[in-house]
Scaffold this motif. Sequence first.
Motif, mmCIF file in Angstrom:
data_model
loop_
_atom_site.group_PDB
_atom_site.id
_atom_site.type_symbol
_atom_site.label_atom_id
_atom_site.label_comp_id
_atom_site.label_asym_id
_atom_site.label_seq_id
_atom_site.Cartn_x
_atom_site.Cartn_y
_atom_site.Cartn_z
ATOM 1 N N GLU A 227 -11.880 4.288 -8.062
ATOM 2 C CA GLU A 227 -11.284 3.154 -7.500
ATOM 3 C C GLU A 227 -9.842 3.728 -7.100
ATOM 4 O OE1 GLU A 227 -13.173 -0.740 -9.725
ATOM 5 O OE2 GLU A 227 -10.962 -0.184 -9.962
ATOM 6 N N SER A 228 -9.034 3.011 -6.182
ATOM 7 C CA SER A 228 -7.889 3.455 -5.860
ATOM 8 C C SER A 228 -7.009 3.094 -6.807
ATOM 9 C CB SER A 228 -7.482 2.389 -4.523
ATOM 10 O OG SER A 228 -8.124 2.960 -3.377
ATOM 11 N N ILE B 278 -1.007 -7.575 -9.906
ATOM 12 C CA ILE B 278 -1.008 -6.324 -8.878
ATOM 13 C C ILE B 278 0.058 -6.069 -8.046
ATOM 14 C CG2 ILE B 278 -2.720 -4.859 -7.355
ATOM 15 C CD1 ILE B 278 -4.928 -6.147 -8.712
ATOM 16 N N LEU B 279 0.879 -5.219 -8.011
ATOM 17 C CA LEU B 279 1.762 -4.840 -7.219
ATOM 18 C C LEU B 279 1.680 -4.057 -5.882
ATOM 19 C CD1 LEU B 279 5.170 -5.482 -6.935
ATOM 20 C CD2 LEU B 279 5.275 -3.282 -8.170
ATOM 21 N N ALA B 280 0.833 -3.003 -6.234
ATOM 22 C CA ALA B 280 0.758 -1.923 -5.169
ATOM 23 C C ALA B 280 -0.696 -1.290 -5.398
ATOM 24 C CB ALA B 280 1.989 -1.122 -5.023
ATOM 25 N N VAL B 281 -1.177 -0.468 -4.216
ATOM 26 C CA VAL B 281 -2.088 0.030 -4.542
ATOM 27 C C VAL B 281 -2.195 1.493 -3.738
ATOM 28 C CG1 VAL B 281 -4.922 0.125 -3.513
ATOM 29 C CG2 VAL B 281 -3.823 -2.021 -4.146
ATOM 30 N N PHE C 142 0.701 -1.116 -0.110
ATOM 31 C CA PHE C 142 -0.155 -0.072 -0.046
ATOM 32 C C PHE C 142 0.765 1.162 0.014
ATOM 33 C CE2 PHE C 142 -2.984 -3.267 1.663
ATOM 34 C CZ PHE C 142 -4.115 -2.913 0.918
ATOM 35 N N ILE C 143 0.639 2.236 -1.112
ATOM 36 C CA ILE C 143 1.484 3.522 -1.186
ATOM 37 C C ILE C 143 0.809 4.335 -0.550
ATOM 38 C CG2 ILE C 143 2.275 5.005 -3.002
ATOM 39 C CD1 ILE C 143 2.539 2.787 -4.791
ATOM 40 N N TYR D 217 8.167 5.179 -3.582
ATOM 41 C CA TYR D 217 8.584 3.885 -3.710
ATOM 42 C C TYR D 217 7.700 2.680 -4.234
ATOM 43 C CZ TYR D 217 10.113 -0.575 -1.692
ATOM 44 O OH TYR D 217 10.510 -1.832 -1.497
ATOM 45 N N PHE D 218 8.294 1.822 -5.075
ATOM 46 C CA PHE D 218 7.519 0.590 -5.380
ATOM 47 C C PHE D 218 8.581 -0.609 -5.002
ATOM 48 C CE2 PHE D 218 5.907 3.666 -8.523
ATOM 49 C CZ PHE D 218 4.616 3.339 -8.520
ATOM 50 N N PRO D 219 7.974 -1.715 -4.335
ATOM 51 C CA PRO D 219 8.353 -2.871 -4.062
ATOM 52 C C PRO D 219 8.946 -3.499 -5.535
ATOM 53 C CG PRO D 219 6.053 -3.161 -4.043
ATOM 54 C CD PRO D 219 6.211 -1.695 -4.432
ATOM 55 N N PRO D 220 9.986 -4.527 -5.368
ATOM 56 C CA PRO D 220 10.218 -5.199 -6.320
ATOM 57 C C PRO D 220 8.996 -5.820 -7.193
ATOM 58 C CG PRO D 220 11.656 -5.751 -4.463
ATOM 59 C CD PRO D 220 10.472 -5.009 -3.986
ATOM 60 N N VAL D 221 9.140 -5.957 -8.699
ATOM 61 C CA VAL D 221 7.820 -6.589 -9.387
ATOM 62 C C VAL D 221 7.619 -7.901 -8.960
ATOM 63 C CG1 VAL D 221 8.219 -4.994 -11.245
ATOM 64 C CG2 VAL D 221 9.682 -7.234 -11.324
ATOM 65 N N SER D 222 8.545 -8.480 -8.447
ATOM 66 C CA SER D 222 8.454 -9.811 -8.227
ATOM 67 C C SER D 222 7.418 -10.267 -6.900
ATOM 68 C CB SER D 222 9.969 -10.758 -7.554
ATOM 69 O OG SER D 222 10.177 -9.939 -6.548
ATOM 70 N N GLU D 223 6.875 -9.173 -6.459
ATOM 71 C CA GLU D 223 6.223 -9.117 -5.371
ATOM 72 C C GLU D 223 4.833 -9.222 -5.789
ATOM 73 O OE1 GLU D 223 6.752 -6.812 -1.730
ATOM 74 O OE2 GLU D 223 9.335 -7.116 -1.941
#
Length: 212
Positions: free
Chosen positions: A49-50, A21-24, A3-4, A9-15
Amino acid sequence: MYFIFDNLYFPPVSEADDEGILAVGGDLSPERLKLAYNNGIFPWFNEGESILWWAPDPRMVLFLDELNVSKSMRNILNRNIFTVTFNTNFEEVILNCQKILRDGQDGTWISDEMIQAYVELHKQGIAKSVEVWQEGVLVGGLYGIDLGHIFCGESMFSKISNASKVGFIALVNHLKKENYKLLDCQVYNPHLDSLGCREIDRDEFMSILKSK
């Protein structure tokens, strides 16, 4: 799922989850969008939506030498019934992508907020467009993010048959001349498949993305 909030920042795409979907959350600021695309991430969400940030596996791409131009499409190109320009009317292209009716789709993911964000990236020379004209009328086009070695296609529209295909083919030919490595098409659809696009592993995509 990450959750941003206000952090850039973004986490690694492997997550990313199984859907991709990686992040919200977060925002569509130029800084965040540039960070996203340079790390293989893109926003895709419905209005109201978010913000959802995606890094799908597999990834739909076109290796430029694999473009498939049908015989009927070659005949259309040879007749010169369309004129193609690059980056001359970005706002009209993205507005048409927002408004065009698509089979099986209720509404559009290209919100007014999204348009404002990408117009700002266009002013910075990062978001670019292809325009297709017939007798002086804008009848098709597409837009996306230009990373210098990869072009990330976002959306296209066509008001008459084959107009968007003409723009797509013109873009691919332009990218080949400029020695781009591939055209990122994000996720599978049959129309892209018919043009020669195919799915590759996310790891392979990321390796190409990072090999500037």
